[in-house]
Design a protein around this motif. Structure first.
Motif, PDB file in Angstrom:
ATOM      1  N   GLU A 129     102.154   2.828-149.129  1.00  0.00           N
ATOM      2  CA  GLU A 129     101.331   1.680-149.510  1.00  0.00           C
ATOM      3  C   GLU A 129     102.085   0.680-150.391  1.00  0.00           C
ATOM      4  O   GLU A 129     101.698  -0.488-150.499  1.00  0.00           O
ATOM      5  CB  GLU A 129     100.059   2.140-150.235  1.00  0.00           C
ATOM      6  N   HIS A 130     103.178   1.129-151.011  1.00  0.00           N
ATOM      7  CA  HIS A 130     103.975   0.245-151.860  1.00  0.00           C
ATOM      8  C   HIS A 130     105.286  -0.175-151.200  1.00  0.00           C
ATOM      9  O   HIS A 130     106.071  -0.915-151.809  1.00  0.00           O
ATOM     10  CB  HIS A 130     104.294   0.931-153.186  1.00  0.00           C
ATOM     11  N   ALA A 131     105.535   0.283-149.985  1.00  0.00           N
ATOM     12  CA  ALA A 131     106.820   0.020-149.330  1.00  0.00           C
ATOM     13  C   ALA A 131     107.063  -1.472-149.139  1.00  0.00           C
ATOM     14  O   ALA A 131     106.131  -2.259-148.920  1.00  0.00           O
ATOM     15  CB  ALA A 131     106.864   0.718-147.975  1.00  0.00           C
ATOM     16  N   ILE A 132     108.310  -1.868-149.239  1.00  0.00           N
ATOM     17  CA  ILE A 132     108.704  -3.242-148.939  1.00  0.00           C
ATOM     18  C   ILE A 132     108.368  -3.537-147.483  1.00  0.00           C
ATOM     19  O   ILE A 132     108.691  -2.768-146.583  1.00  0.00           O
ATOM     20  CB  ILE A 132     110.205  -3.434-149.208  1.00  0.00           C
ATOM     21  N   ARG A 133     107.685  -4.652-147.261  1.00  0.00           N
ATOM     22  CA  ARG A 133     107.280  -5.029-145.902  1.00  0.00           C
ATOM     23  C   ARG A 133     108.403  -5.697-145.130  1.00  0.00           C
ATOM     24  O   ARG A 133     108.486  -5.603-143.920  1.00  0.00           O
ATOM     25  CB  ARG A 133     106.100  -5.987-145.958  1.00  0.00           C
ATOM     26  N   GLY A 134     109.258  -6.407-145.835  1.00  0.00           N
ATOM     27  CA  GLY A 134     110.328  -7.177-145.222  1.00  0.00           C
ATOM     28  C   GLY A 134     110.646  -8.337-146.147  1.00  0.00           C
ATOM     29  O   GLY A 134     110.337  -8.307-147.342  1.00  0.00           O
ATOM     30  N   PHE A 135     111.241  -9.381-145.598  1.00  0.00           N
ATOM     31  CA  PHE A 135     111.579 -10.528-146.421  1.00  0.00           C
ATOM     32  C   PHE A 135     110.360 -11.380-146.741  1.00  0.00           C
ATOM     33  O   PHE A 135     109.462 -11.557-145.904  1.00  0.00           O
ATOM     34  CB  PHE A 135     112.609 -11.412-145.719  1.00  0.00           C
ATOM     35  N   TYR A 136     110.357 -11.913-147.952  1.00  0.00           N
ATOM     36  CA  TYR A 136     109.473 -13.024-148.285  1.00  0.00           C
ATOM     37  C   TYR A 136     110.197 -14.323-147.953  1.00  0.00           C
ATOM     38  O   TYR A 136     109.636 -15.226-147.343  1.00  0.00           O
ATOM     39  CB  TYR A 136     109.103 -12.971-149.768  1.00  0.00           C
ATOM     40  N   GLY A 137     111.467 -14.405-148.348  1.00  0.00           N
ATOM     41  CA  GLY A 137     112.274 -15.577-148.044  1.00  0.00           C
ATOM     42  C   GLY A 137     113.559 -15.572-148.843  1.00  0.00           C
ATOM     43  O   GLY A 137     113.974 -14.537-149.380  1.00  0.00           O
ATOM     44  N   VAL A 138     114.188 -16.722-148.942  1.00  0.00           N
ATOM     45  CA  VAL A 138     115.403 -16.884-149.733  1.00  0.00           C
ATOM     46  C   VAL A 138     115.323 -18.199-150.493  1.00  0.00           C
ATOM     47  O   VAL A 138     114.555 -19.102-150.135  1.00  0.00           O
ATOM     48  CB  VAL A 138     116.683 -16.877-148.860  1.00  0.00           C
ATOM     49  N   THR A 139     116.125 -18.302-151.552  1.00  0.00           N
ATOM     50  CA  THR A 139     116.270 -19.546-152.308  1.00  0.00           C
ATOM     51  C   THR A 139     117.684 -20.068-152.149  1.00  0.00           C
ATOM     52  O   THR A 139     118.649 -19.320-152.365  1.00  0.00           O
ATOM     53  CB  THR A 139     115.961 -19.316-153.802  1.00  0.00           C
ATOM     54  N   LEU A 140     117.813 -21.328-151.770  1.00  0.00           N
ATOM     55  CA  LEU A 140     119.103 -21.983-151.625  1.00  0.00           C
ATOM     56  C   LEU A 140     119.305 -22.931-152.804  1.00  0.00           C
ATOM     57  O   LEU A 140     118.423 -23.734-153.114  1.00  0.00           O
ATOM     58  CB  LEU A 140     119.184 -22.782-150.319  1.00  0.00           C
ATOM     59  N   LEU A 141     120.450 -22.839-153.451  1.00  0.00           N
ATOM     60  CA  LEU A 141     120.773 -23.731-154.549  1.00  0.00           C
ATOM     61  C   LEU A 141     121.519 -24.943-153.983  1.00  0.00           C
ATOM     62  O   LEU A 141     122.570 -24.789-153.349  1.00  0.00           O
ATOM     63  CB  LEU A 141     121.632 -23.011-155.586  1.00  0.00           C
ATOM     64  N   GLU A 142     120.970 -26.130-154.205  1.00  0.00           N
ATOM     65  CA  GLU A 142     121.523 -27.339-153.600  1.00  0.00           C
ATOM     66  C   GLU A 142     121.645 -28.467-154.624  1.00  0.00           C
ATOM     67  O   GLU A 142     120.877 -28.532-155.587  1.00  0.00           O
ATOM     68  CB  GLU A 142     120.605 -27.823-152.455  1.00  0.00           C
ATOM     69  N   HIS A 143     122.599 -29.374-154.382  1.00  0.00           N
ATOM     70  CA  HIS A 143     122.702 -30.587-155.194  1.00  0.00           C
ATOM     71  C   HIS A 143     121.618 -31.599-154.841  1.00  0.00           C
ATOM     72  O   HIS A 143     121.061 -32.271-155.713  1.00  0.00           O
ATOM     73  CB  HIS A 143     124.074 -31.240-155.001  1.00  0.00           C
ATOM     74  N   ARG A 144     121.351 -31.721-153.540  1.00  0.00           N
ATOM     75  CA  ARG A 144     120.369 -32.687-153.043  1.00  0.00           C
ATOM     76  C   ARG A 144     119.457 -32.009-152.042  1.00  0.00           C
ATOM     77  O   ARG A 144     119.873 -31.110-151.311  1.00  0.00           O
ATOM     78  CB  ARG A 144     121.074 -33.866-152.365  1.00  0.00           C
ATOM     79  N   ALA A 145     118.214 -32.469-151.987  1.00  0.00           N
ATOM     80  CA  ALA A 145     117.238 -31.858-151.097  1.00  0.00           C
ATOM     81  C   ALA A 145     117.272 -32.435-149.688  1.00  0.00           C
ATOM     82  O   ALA A 145     117.141 -31.699-148.702  1.00  0.00           O
ATOM     83  CB  ALA A 145     115.832 -32.021-151.678  1.00  0.00           C
ATOM     84  N   GLU A 146     117.455 -33.740-149.564  1.00  0.00           N
ATOM     85  CA  GLU A 146     117.173 -34.427-148.309  1.00  0.00           C
ATOM     86  C   GLU A 146     117.987 -33.935-147.111  1.00  0.00           C
ATOM     87  O   GLU A 146     117.408 -33.680-146.041  1.00  0.00           O
ATOM     88  CB  GLU A 146     117.353 -35.947-148.475  1.00  0.00           C
ATOM     89  N   PRO A 147     119.317 -33.770-147.215  1.00  0.00           N
ATOM     90  CA  PRO A 147     120.061 -33.358-146.017  1.00  0.00           C
ATOM     91  C   PRO A 147     119.656 -31.974-145.506  1.00  0.00           C
ATOM     92  O   PRO A 147     119.506 -31.777-144.295  1.00  0.00           O
ATOM     93  CB  PRO A 147     121.520 -33.367-146.500  1.00  0.00           C
ATOM     94  N   THR A 148     119.473 -31.031-146.435  1.00  0.00           N
ATOM     95  CA  THR A 148     119.080 -29.685-146.015  1.00  0.00           C
ATOM     96  C   THR A 148     117.641 -29.683-145.514  1.00  0.00           C
ATOM     97  O   THR A 148     117.306 -29.011-144.528  1.00  0.00           O
ATOM     98  CB  THR A 148     119.240 -28.694-147.181  1.00  0.00           C
ATOM     99  N   ALA A 149     116.769 -30.448-146.185  1.00  0.00           N
ATOM    100  CA  ALA A 149     115.373 -30.531-145.760  1.00  0.00           C
ATOM    101  C   ALA A 149     115.272 -31.045-144.329  1.00  0.00           C
ATOM    102  O   ALA A 149     114.421 -30.590-143.549  1.00  0.00           O
ATOM    103  CB  ALA A 149     114.588 -31.429-146.706  1.00  0.00           C
TER     104      ALA A 149
END
Length: 327
Positions: free
Chosen positions: A149-169
């Motif tokens: 019941e407490h087992a990890i289900r899988g990924f929630y996601g990842v965080t990317l560290l970026e200088h600017r948002a627009e190109p990656t977005a």
């Protein structure tokens, strides 16, 4: 348009000591060791795959464990956090479990209304366990000491560290991920639906320094392609904007690679054929598996690889009782 990209397929990182890496992710994190193979580009080193009981897409964390590897440090254009999903009711359990295993853990609510535990793995890679109401179905590893019941289900996601948002977005938008929330320099993107690993966060810091690859850093992240045909369609679409590799056969999936404008290496990997291709699901990860083209060199490869021991925490018969079903 191609079939939608519903979320992450896997995340690949770098480790140092293979046994230490194996013990932490099976013994402490409760993941299943679903494949022991080698780095196809460096066959004298391991490639480890961890995940849920069957190695489902969206649950797989993989490592290149290079003995003696220098520790890296995360910087701009890299993954700064890898996040796993658990039920909200499991956060207290995980906090206590990690502390009992001498893991330094910080608890916060910084993931925009989510309850988050942040801690390093043995090589310093930052891991998060995110508790939320829609954690998903459990496919608990059969030998894990973590209660199902407490087992990890899988990924929630990842965080990317970026200088600017627009190109990656712009690339994330192309791939079907759209901004759903923003707070304190963090922009949260999500794909449609509720598949595992459907969250990609951009943490924007114009003053962030560049990092250094090494143990404790993420090498690349892989998104899911439904099948080979869908992958080829996505390749044609992405190639209109970025340089993309040809399709590469990784035995358990087929892959294309491209670097998003901020610098993070992306992969698009097919769901099939999966990890039961060359060994039964019941014994995943118990033997070294090699692709056909490396089999003639098995003796040489095995002599170069350091010995490892897989410790099974919970006998199958006990798991059968705990989960109320057969293994």
């Amino acid at each position: 348009m191609p079939s939608p990209i519903v979320g992450l397929h896997h995340v690949t990182a770098i480790a140092s000591d293979p046994q230490q890496n194996l013990d932490f992710y099976t013994g402490v994190m409760g993941l299943r060791f679903v494949k022991r193979t080698v780095n196809f580009d460096d066959p004298g080193s391991y490639h480890f795959y961890f995940g849920d009981d069957g190695g489902s897409p969206g649950t797989i964390l993989t490592f290149f464990p290079w003995p003696g590897a220098s520790r890296g440090h995360t910087g701009v254009g890299e993954v700064s956090r890898t996040s796993f999903s658990v039920p909200l009711s499991s956060i207290d359990f995980w906090e206590q479990h990690l502390l009992e295993n001498s893991v330094l853990v910080e608890r916060s609510g910084n993931r925009i209304t989510r309850d988050v535990l942040t801690f390093p793995d043995p090589d310093g890679m930052k891991i998060e366990i995110v508790g939320h109401p829609d954690a998903g179905h459990v496919n608990a590893p059969r030998f894990a000491s973590i209660p199902p019941e407490h087992a990890i289900r899988g990924f929630y996601g990842v965080t990317l560290l970026e200088h600017r948002a627009e190109p990656t977005a712009a690339i994330l938008n192309l791939m079907g991920f759209h901004a759903v929330a923003e707070d304190s320099g963090r922009i949260c993107f999500a794909a449609e639906g509720n598949a595992l690993g459907n969250r990609i966060d951009l943490l924007i810091d114009a003053n962030a320094h560049y990092g250094m690859s090494g143990a404790g850093t993420v090498h690349h992240i892989a998104f899911r392609a439904a099948d080979d045909a869908s992958q080829l369609e996505w390749r044609a679409e992405i190639a209109r904007h970025l340089n993309v590799t040809p399709v590469l056969d990784r035995t358990y999936f087929h892959s294309i690679y491209f670097r998003e404008p901020g610098g993070v290496l992306f992969e698009l990997a097919t769901d099939p054929p999966g990890f039961a291709l060359d060994e039964p699901r019941e014994s995943l990860g118990e033997e070294l598996k090699l692709p056909e083209w490396l089999e003639p060199k098995r003796g040489l490869i095995e002599n170069r690889l350091p010995p490892i021991e897989l410790h099974k925490s919970l006998p199958p018969i006990e798991l059968q009782t705990a989960q109320g079903g057969s293994i």
